[in-house]
Write a protein that holds these residues in place. Structure first.
Motif, PDB file in Angstrom:
ATOM      1  N   ASN A  30       0.806  -1.211  -0.034  1.00 26.36           N
ATOM      2  CA  ASN A  30       0.145  -0.053  -0.140  1.00 26.36           C
ATOM      3  C   ASN A  30       0.990   1.381   0.080  1.00 26.36           C
ATOM      4  O   ASN A  30       2.267   1.202   0.195  1.00 26.36           O
ATOM      5  CB  ASN A  30      -0.889   0.135   1.091  1.00 26.36           C
ATOM      6  CG  ASN A  30      -0.317   0.132   2.383  1.00 26.36           C
ATOM      7  OD1 ASN A  30       0.441   0.919   3.024  1.00 26.36           O
ATOM      8  ND2 ASN A  30      -0.436  -1.049   3.251  1.00 26.36           N
ATOM      9  N   ARG A  63     -12.157  11.131  -4.139  1.00 29.25           N
ATOM     10  CA  ARG A  63     -13.351  10.257  -3.781  1.00 29.25           C
ATOM     11  C   ARG A  63     -14.629  10.971  -3.370  1.00 29.25           C
ATOM     12  O   ARG A  63     -15.614  10.632  -3.801  1.00 29.25           O
ATOM     13  CB  ARG A  63     -12.730   9.835  -2.326  1.00 29.25           C
ATOM     14  CG  ARG A  63     -13.470   8.436  -1.848  1.00 29.25           C
ATOM     15  CD  ARG A  63     -12.949   8.062  -0.416  1.00 29.25           C
ATOM     16  NE  ARG A  63     -11.709   7.603  -0.566  1.00 29.25           N
ATOM     17  CZ  ARG A  63     -10.708   7.895   0.605  1.00 29.25           C
ATOM     18  NH1 ARG A  63     -11.152   8.188   1.555  1.00 29.25           N
ATOM     19  NH2 ARG A  63      -9.568   7.266   0.365  1.00 29.25           N
ATOM     20  N   ASP A  91      -6.653  -5.597  -6.394  1.00 23.95           N
ATOM     21  CA  ASP A  91      -6.486  -4.306  -5.895  1.00 23.95           C
ATOM     22  C   ASP A  91      -4.916  -4.116  -5.582  1.00 23.95           C
ATOM     23  O   ASP A  91      -4.565  -3.052  -5.032  1.00 23.95           O
ATOM     24  CB  ASP A  91      -7.127  -4.181  -4.580  1.00 23.95           C
ATOM     25  CG  ASP A  91      -6.904  -5.408  -3.444  1.00 23.95           C
ATOM     26  OD1 ASP A  91      -5.996  -6.162  -3.757  1.00 23.95           O
ATOM     27  OD2 ASP A  91      -7.213  -4.946  -2.472  1.00 23.95           O
ATOM     28  N   TYR A 101      -9.906   0.552  -6.272  1.00 25.26           N
ATOM     29  CA  TYR A 101     -10.511  -0.275  -4.808  1.00 25.26           C
ATOM     30  C   TYR A 101      -9.882   0.317  -3.622  1.00 25.26           C
ATOM     31  O   TYR A 101     -10.696   0.395  -2.670  1.00 25.26           O
ATOM     32  CB  TYR A 101     -10.188  -1.707  -5.168  1.00 25.26           C
ATOM     33  CG  TYR A 101     -10.582  -2.480  -6.076  1.00 25.26           C
ATOM     34  CD1 TYR A 101     -12.060  -2.292  -6.473  1.00 25.26           C
ATOM     35  CD2 TYR A 101      -9.847  -3.082  -7.109  1.00 25.26           C
ATOM     36  CE1 TYR A 101     -12.595  -2.778  -7.560  1.00 25.26           C
ATOM     37  CE2 TYR A 101     -10.363  -3.724  -8.226  1.00 25.26           C
ATOM     38  CZ  TYR A 101     -11.764  -3.829  -8.572  1.00 25.26           C
ATOM     39  OH  TYR A 101     -12.321  -4.274  -9.640  1.00 25.26           O
ATOM     40  N   ARG A 102      -8.838   0.737  -3.559  1.00 18.84           N
ATOM     41  CA  ARG A 102      -8.224   1.169  -2.146  1.00 18.84           C
ATOM     42  C   ARG A 102      -8.430   2.860  -2.223  1.00 18.84           C
ATOM     43  O   ARG A 102      -9.014   3.240  -1.145  1.00 18.84           O
ATOM     44  CB  ARG A 102      -6.666   1.053  -1.864  1.00 18.84           C
ATOM     45  CG  ARG A 102      -6.770  -0.513  -1.990  1.00 18.84           C
ATOM     46  CD  ARG A 102      -5.264  -0.837  -1.607  1.00 18.84           C
ATOM     47  NE  ARG A 102      -4.852  -2.445  -1.695  1.00 18.84           N
ATOM     48  CZ  ARG A 102      -3.850  -3.130  -1.247  1.00 18.84           C
ATOM     49  NH1 ARG A 102      -2.905  -2.265  -0.734  1.00 18.84           N
ATOM     50  NH2 ARG A 102      -3.869  -4.231  -1.567  1.00 18.84           N
ATOM     51  N   GLN A 105     -12.047   3.805  -3.150  1.00 15.72           N
ATOM     52  CA  GLN A 105     -13.016   2.917  -2.336  1.00 15.72           C
ATOM     53  C   GLN A 105     -14.182   2.618  -3.385  1.00 15.72           C
ATOM     54  O   GLN A 105     -15.349   2.632  -2.755  1.00 15.72           O
ATOM     55  CB  GLN A 105     -13.227   3.482  -1.117  1.00 15.72           C
ATOM     56  CG  GLN A 105     -12.063   3.779  -0.097  1.00 15.72           C
ATOM     57  CD  GLN A 105     -12.562   4.278   1.210  1.00 15.72           C
ATOM     58  OE1 GLN A 105     -13.523   4.879   1.482  1.00 15.72           O
ATOM     59  NE2 GLN A 105     -11.355   4.536   2.123  1.00 15.72           N
TER      60      GLN A 105
END
Length: 202
Positions: A30, A63, A91, A101-102, A105
C-alpha cells in the motif's frame, strides 16, 4: 541503488557502483507502507509524512467527486483485453487496482473479492464468461491494436457497455502502481467517472 533482484552476482556488480538496497517485489502492498519505508530508508521520515498528508487530502477530494455521481451499490471491474481473452485484476497488481479499490474505495464484485484480492491478483478470463467479471463500470486496459474496443456480441451485451460505462486505459500508462502513479490514477479516474456521468445524463 535500489533493486528487486535476488541474484547475488547482480547485487555484487551494483555494489561496486554505489550502496545497494534489495527490496523484493511485493514488499510494499500500500501507499502508506511504501512511502514510510522509503522515508525510513533515506532518513526522510518527516518528508514522507508530509507527502502522505498531501496524498490523503488529494485522494479525499477525488473520492468526494466520485461519490457525487456514483451510488454505493455500483460495482467496478478492472479488465484487460488480449487477442483471445481478457484478464481480470485485483487491488494490488497495476492497471489501476489500488487507485480504484483502495484510494477511491469503489466497490468490487464479490467474485473479484474472492478470486483476485488475495495472493492471486490476476487471472485469464475466457470471452464466454467475461460477464461474470464485469461490474456496472469497467476500467479496460487496451494496447495499440485494440483501442476503441468493440468486442464481440457477448461484450456488447454487458450492462457496462450498453450504459456507456467502460473507461479505456492505455496499457503503458496504467501498468504502474507506485505511490505517485496511484495518486495520479485516482485523480484521473475520478475525472473520467464524473465526465462520463455528465455525458450519460444528456
Amino acid at each position: 541503488i535500489i533493486t528487486y533482484s535476488d541474484k547475488a552476482e547482480e547485487i555484487e556488480s551494483y555494489q561496486k557502483i554505489a550502496p545497494t538496497v534489495v527490496i523484493p517485489y511485493g514488499t510494499f502492498t500500500n501507499v502508506e507502507d511504501e512511502i514510510r519505508g522509503f522515508g525510513e530508508l533515506m532518513n526522510k521520515s518527516e518528508e514522507a509524512e508530509a507527502w502522505l498528508k498531501t496524498y490523503d487530502e488529494r485522494i479525499e477530494a477525488a473520492r468526494a467527486k466520485v461519490k457525487e455521481v456514483i451510488k454505493p451499490e455500483e460495482t467496478f471491474s478492472i479488465l484487460e483485453v488480449s487477442d483471445k481473452s481478457y484478464y481480470g485484476y485485483g487491488d494490488n497488481f497495476g492497471r489501476g487496482g489500488q487507485a480504484v479499490y483502495r484510494a477511491l474505495q469503489l466497490a468490487p464484485l464479490e467474485i473479484t473479492k474472492k478470486e483476485l484480492m488475495g495472493d492471486t491478483q490476476w487471472k485469464e478470463i475466457s470471452r464466454e464468461v467475461v460477464g461474470d467479471y464485469a461490474g456496472d463500470h469497467i476500467f479496460l486496459t487496451v494496447g495499440e491494436n485494440n483501442k476503441n474496443y468493440q468486442g464481440d456480441s457477448i461484450w456488447q451485451s454487458l450492462p457496462a457497455v450498453k450504459n456507456n460505462q467502460v473507461y479505456e486505459l492505455e496499457e503503458d500508462r496504467y501498468w504502474y502502481f507506485d505511490p505517485i502513479a496511484i495518486q495520479a490514477q485516482a485523480e484521473e479516474f475520478a475525472d473520467m467517472i464524473v465526465e462520463r456521468a455528465q455525458q450519460n445524463r444528456k
